[in-house]
Design a protein around this motif. Structure first.
Motif, short mmCIF file in Angstrom:
data_model
loop_
_atom_site.label_atom_id
_atom_site.label_comp_id
_atom_site.label_asym_id
_atom_site.label_seq_id
_atom_site.Cartn_x
_atom_site.Cartn_y
_atom_site.Cartn_z
N MET A 185 0.84 -1.20 0.00
CA MET A 185 0.00 0.00 0.00
C MET A 185 0.87 1.25 0.00
O MET A 185 1.86 1.31 0.72
N ARG A 186 0.43 2.22 -0.81
CA ARG A 186 1.12 3.51 -0.84
C ARG A 186 0.05 4.60 -0.73
O ARG A 186 -1.03 4.48 -1.32
N ILE A 187 0.35 5.64 0.03
CA ILE A 187 -0.61 6.71 0.26
C ILE A 187 -0.09 8.01 -0.35
O ILE A 187 1.10 8.33 -0.23
N ILE A 188 -1.00 8.72 -0.99
CA ILE A 188 -0.68 10.05 -1.51
C ILE A 188 -1.71 11.00 -0.92
O ILE A 188 -2.91 10.73 -0.97
N VAL A 189 -1.25 12.09 -0.34
CA VAL A 189 -2.19 13.10 0.16
C VAL A 189 -2.02 14.39 -0.64
O VAL A 189 -0.92 14.76 -1.02
N ASP A 190 -3.14 15.04 -0.90
CA ASP A 190 -3.12 16.31 -1.61
C ASP A 190 -3.43 17.42 -0.62
O ASP A 190 -4.58 17.63 -0.24
N THR A 191 -2.38 18.10 -0.17
CA THR A 191 -2.57 19.11 0.87
C THR A 191 -3.35 20.32 0.35
O THR A 191 -3.86 21.11 1.15
N GLU A 192 -3.44 20.47 -0.97
CA GLU A 192 -4.24 21.57 -1.53
C GLU A 192 -5.73 21.35 -1.25
O GLU A 192 -6.50 22.29 -1.07
N TRP A 193 -6.13 20.08 -1.23
CA TRP A 193 -7.54 19.74 -1.01
C TRP A 193 -7.89 19.63 0.46
O TRP A 193 -9.06 19.75 0.85
N CYS A 194 -6.89 19.37 1.29
CA CYS A 194 -7.13 19.14 2.72
C CYS A 194 -7.69 20.40 3.38
O CYS A 194 -7.18 21.49 3.20
N THR A 195 -8.77 20.20 4.15
CA THR A 195 -9.38 21.32 4.87
C THR A 195 -9.11 21.22 6.37
O THR A 195 -9.68 21.98 7.16
N GLY A 196 -8.30 20.24 6.78
CA GLY A 196 -7.91 20.14 8.19
C GLY A 196 -8.99 19.62 9.12
O GLY A 196 -8.99 19.92 10.31
N SER A 197 -9.91 18.82 8.57
CA SER A 197 -11.01 18.32 9.39
C SER A 197 -10.56 17.31 10.45
O SER A 197 -11.22 17.14 11.46
N GLY A 198 -9.46 16.63 10.18
CA GLY A 198 -8.88 15.74 11.19
C GLY A 198 -9.42 14.32 11.22
O GLY A 198 -9.02 13.54 12.08
#
Ligand code: SF4
Length: 64
Positions: free
Chosen positions: A1-14
């Motif tokens: 498994m590999r994870i990619i996060v897009d910090t541009e889309w992240c709204t910090g909901s947690g």
């Protein structure tokens, strides 16, 4: 498994950090996701899948 996060889309909901605390954290300044383990161990996979589903902005991509 590999994870990619897009910090541009992240709204910090947690949701991710609550669901898979070993894999996701949040920046102190603004709550933006911090990816602790881009290739998490097998025991974390189910929680990671759940976190990706729960992310309200689909900022977490899981490559299996
Ligand atoms: S659940 Fe999604 S929007 Fe919320 S902090 Fe995590 S990556 Fe960002």
């Amino acid at each position: 498994m590999r994870i990619i996060v897009d910090t541009e889309w992240c709204t910090g909901s947690g949701q991710c950090a609550l669901t898979a605390a070993d894999v996701f954290d949040q920046r102190d300044e603004d709550g933006t996701v911090v990816l602790l383990q881009p290739e998490p161990p097998a025991e974390a996979h189910e929680a990671v899948r759940q976190a990706a589903l729960l992310c309200p902005t689909r900022a977490i991509q899981v490559v299996e």
